[in-house]
Scaffold this motif. Structure first.
Motif, PDB file in Angstrom:
ATOM      1  N   SER A   1      31.728  46.341  26.890  1.00  0.00           N
ATOM      2  CA  SER A   1      31.096  45.076  26.205  1.00  0.00           C
ATOM      3  C   SER A   1      29.739  45.387  26.029  1.00  0.00           C
ATOM      4  N   GLY A   2      29.029  44.994  25.041  1.00  0.00           N
ATOM      5  CA  GLY A   2      27.789  45.190  24.886  1.00  0.00           C
ATOM      6  C   GLY A   2      27.016  43.751  25.190  1.00  0.00           C
ATOM      7  N   SER A   3      27.968  42.708  24.731  1.00  0.00           N
ATOM      8  CA  SER A   3      27.434  41.343  24.890  1.00  0.00           C
ATOM      9  C   SER A   3      27.874  40.592  26.133  1.00  0.00           C
ATOM     10  N   LEU A   4      28.735  41.105  26.792  1.00  0.00           N
ATOM     11  CA  LEU A   4      29.463  40.461  27.869  1.00  0.00           C
ATOM     12  C   LEU A   4      30.055  39.161  27.541  1.00  0.00           C
ATOM     13  N   ASP A   5      30.599  38.980  26.492  1.00  0.00           N
ATOM     14  CA  ASP A   5      31.228  37.953  25.895  1.00  0.00           C
ATOM     15  C   ASP A   5      32.900  37.917  26.254  1.00  0.00           C
ATOM     16  N   LEU A   6      32.923  37.752  27.730  1.00  0.00           N
ATOM     17  CA  LEU A   6      34.522  37.601  28.163  1.00  0.00           C
ATOM     18  C   LEU A   6      34.621  36.428  29.088  1.00  0.00           C
ATOM     19  N   ASN A   7      35.986  36.097  29.122  1.00  0.00           N
ATOM     20  CA  ASN A   7      36.495  35.098  29.864  1.00  0.00           C
ATOM     21  C   ASN A   7      36.890  35.283  31.127  1.00  0.00           C
ATOM     22  N   PRO A   8      36.339  35.080  32.029  1.00  0.00           N
ATOM     23  CA  PRO A   8      36.741  35.595  33.666  1.00  0.00           C
ATOM     24  C   PRO A   8      38.228  34.911  34.020  1.00  0.00           C
ATOM     25  N   GLU A   9      38.553  34.047  33.171  1.00  0.00           N
ATOM     26  CA  GLU A   9      39.900  33.119  33.506  1.00  0.00           C
ATOM     27  C   GLU A   9      41.084  34.037  32.669  1.00  0.00           C
ATOM     28  N   GLN A  10      40.743  34.764  31.926  1.00  0.00           N
ATOM     29  CA  GLN A  10      41.912  35.365  31.063  1.00  0.00           C
ATOM     30  C   GLN A  10      42.664  36.483  32.076  1.00  0.00           C
ATOM     31  N   LEU A  11      43.843  36.672  31.712  1.00  0.00           N
ATOM     32  CA  LEU A  11      44.705  37.319  32.439  1.00  0.00           C
ATOM     33  C   LEU A  11      44.357  38.652  32.952  1.00  0.00           C
ATOM     34  N   ILE A  12      43.733  39.324  31.981  1.00  0.00           N
ATOM     35  CA  ILE A  12      43.235  40.668  32.261  1.00  0.00           C
ATOM     36  C   ILE A  12      42.224  40.670  33.272  1.00  0.00           C
ATOM     37  N   PHE A  13      41.469  39.593  33.862  1.00  0.00           N
ATOM     38  CA  PHE A  13      40.957  39.745  35.189  1.00  0.00           C
ATOM     39  C   PHE A  13      41.368  38.873  36.122  1.00  0.00           C
ATOM     40  N   SER A  14      42.006  37.925  35.952  1.00  0.00           N
ATOM     41  CA  SER A  14      42.467  36.719  36.943  1.00  0.00           C
ATOM     42  C   SER A  14      43.821  36.981  37.524  1.00  0.00           C
ATOM     43  N   ASN A  15      44.738  37.963  36.793  1.00  0.00           N
ATOM     44  CA  ASN A  15      45.794  38.464  37.261  1.00  0.00           C
ATOM     45  C   ASN A  15      45.855  40.078  37.514  1.00  0.00           C
ATOM     46  N   ALA A  16      44.900  40.871  37.518  1.00  0.00           N
ATOM     47  CA  ALA A  16      44.571  42.225  37.856  1.00  0.00           C
ATOM     48  C   ALA A  16      45.114  42.558  39.098  1.00  0.00           C
ATOM     49  N   PRO A  17      46.017  43.704  38.960  1.00  0.00           N
ATOM     50  CA  PRO A  17      46.436  44.288  40.261  1.00  0.00           C
ATOM     51  C   PRO A  17      45.189  45.274  40.748  1.00  0.00           C
ATOM     52  N   ARG A  18      44.268  45.538  39.865  1.00  0.00           N
ATOM     53  CA  ARG A  18      43.023  46.212  40.402  1.00  0.00           C
ATOM     54  C   ARG A  18      41.785  45.581  39.761  1.00  0.00           C
ATOM     55  N   ARG A  19      40.710  45.573  40.347  1.00  0.00           N
ATOM     56  CA  ARG A  19      39.509  44.993  39.945  1.00  0.00           C
ATOM     57  C   ARG A  19      39.177  45.880  38.781  1.00  0.00           C
ATOM     58  N   PRO A  20      38.998  45.395  37.545  1.00  0.00           N
ATOM     59  CA  PRO A  20      38.592  45.844  36.394  1.00  0.00           C
ATOM     60  C   PRO A  20      37.187  46.200  36.397  1.00  0.00           C
ATOM     61  N   ILE A  21      36.770  47.360  35.654  1.00  0.00           N
ATOM     62  CA  ILE A  21      35.106  47.666  35.328  1.00  0.00           C
ATOM     63  C   ILE A  21      34.830  47.251  34.065  1.00  0.00           C
ATOM     64  N   VAL A  22      33.802  46.579  33.846  1.00  0.00           N
ATOM     65  CA  VAL A  22      33.210  46.246  32.667  1.00  0.00           C
ATOM     66  C   VAL A  22      31.776  47.055  32.378  1.00  0.00           C
ATOM     67  N   VAL A  23      32.006  47.775  31.340  1.00  0.00           N
ATOM     68  CA  VAL A  23      31.097  48.829  31.010  1.00  0.00           C
ATOM     69  C   VAL A  23      29.999  48.352  29.945  1.00  0.00           C
ATOM     70  N   THR A  24      28.672  47.994  30.272  1.00  0.00           N
ATOM     71  CA  THR A  24      27.838  47.495  29.394  1.00  0.00           C
ATOM     72  C   THR A  24      26.471  48.172  29.341  1.00  0.00           C
ATOM     73  N   HIS A  25      25.350  47.591  29.065  1.00  0.00           N
ATOM     74  CA  HIS A  25      24.101  48.360  28.893  1.00  0.00           C
ATOM     75  C   HIS A  25      23.120  47.665  29.557  1.00  0.00           C
TER      76      HIS A  25
ATOM     77  N   PRO B   1      46.987  51.937  36.788  1.00  0.00           N
ATOM     78  CA  PRO B   1      45.649  52.453  36.381  1.00  0.00           C
ATOM     79  C   PRO B   1      44.629  51.439  36.449  1.00  0.00           C
ATOM     80  N   LEU B   2      43.408  51.824  36.039  1.00  0.00           N
ATOM     81  CA  LEU B   2      42.282  51.352  36.223  1.00  0.00           C
ATOM     82  C   LEU B   2      41.874  50.943  35.077  1.00  0.00           C
ATOM     83  N   MET B   3      41.556  49.460  34.784  1.00  0.00           N
ATOM     84  CA  MET B   3      41.411  48.802  33.489  1.00  0.00           C
ATOM     85  C   MET B   3      39.818  49.034  32.997  1.00  0.00           C
ATOM     86  N   VAL B   4      39.434  49.318  32.247  1.00  0.00           N
ATOM     87  CA  VAL B   4      37.900  49.606  31.759  1.00  0.00           C
ATOM     88  C   VAL B   4      37.854  48.872  30.314  1.00  0.00           C
TER      89      VAL B   4
END
Length: 253
Positions: free
Chosen positions: A103-127, A97-100
């Motif tokens: 985040s309103g602040s984009l306070d996210l760690n790019p090195e967290q596994l949700i990003f660094s080990n993702a089988p599909r490129r996640p989408i971050v929805v912000t404003h 599945p796609l990971m979505v």
């Protein structure tokens, strides 16, 4: 409504893909309504909970999670078992599945596994008012919807346009409250843990006040004192206010 006191052999039959677009929410709470123990949902989990958790992820096109939940629960990459991947491929779906992430602040760690080990490129929805970092943009597609808060209705529309019609949300409470306020929730899969948590833990949803949305109970499962409920939208009864799909954005951090 179906009540089962023995564990079903096939969970996908009880949590099927819908013929039309659907947004499901999966949450767990204690018997006295707490959404967490010591700030995390792990203290509420028990027999059968992970089975349903995995079944819902297997059946969805996209998994939606708020950034606060990603941080607090230290979300891993959205990977599935080989059996789950085979089921998806046989059903004509993408292997994962796609990971979505909302985040309103984009306070996210790019090195967290949700990003660094993702089988599909996640989408971050912000404003539009959020400023993404170049590093985050390298590991995720960043989409701005809304001027100064995330437009959740536009997010759902965008996902539908990309072919993701079976949506699953795993929280947190602020995101669920905003989805309810915009009348976007079609199903609630609620696990009740046999625990009196007490303390100051919040409920599964908090957000803007609004009219109640009637839901129908589709099934009840039990396993070693754990209780699993599935609610789905039902037509409004004459004389009751019927919700409408909202357009305005709600703040999600």
């Amino acid at each position: 409504m179906t009540a089962l006191h023995t564990w079903p052999a096939s969970l996908p039959d009880l949590y099927p893909r819908d013929p039309g677009p659907v947004l499901r929410v999966n949450f767990i709470a204690s018997a006295d309504g707490a959404v967490s123990v010591d700030g995390l949902s792990a203290g509420l989990q028990g027999p059968g909970d992970k089975d349903i958790f995995d079944a819902l992820r297997t059946a969805c096109d996209a998994l939606i999670v708020a950034a606060g939940t990603v941080r607090a629960e230290n979300y891993d990459a959205l990977r599935l078992t080989s059996e789950a991947r085979a089921w998806r491929v046989a059903a004509g779906l993408t292997e994962f599945p796609l990971m979505v992430i909302v985040s309103g602040s984009l306070d996210l760690n790019p090195e967290q596994l949700i990003f660094s080990n993702a089988p599909r490129r996640p989408i971050v929805v912000t404003h539009a008012g959020a400023t993404p970092s170049a590093v985050l943009a390298e590991v995720a597609e960043i989409v701005a919807l809304g001027d100064d808060s995330v437009d959740l209705g536009a997010m759902v529309k965008l996902l539908h346009e990309r072919g993701a019609t079976q949506l699953l949300c795993e929280g947190g409470p602020g995101l669920l409250g905003s989805l309810i306020a915009e009348d976007l929730v079609d199903e609630l899969c609620l696990t009740i843990a046999p625990l009196l948590a007490g303390g100051q833990a919040g409920r599964i949803a908090h957000g803007p006040a609004g009219p109640g949305r009637r839901m129908g109970l589709r099934h009840v499962l039990t396993r070693e004192d754990m209780l699993f409920l599935r609610y789905a939208r039902r037509p409004a009864i004459a004389g009751e206010p019927a919700g409408s799909r909202g357009e305005s954005g709600c703040p999600v951090h």
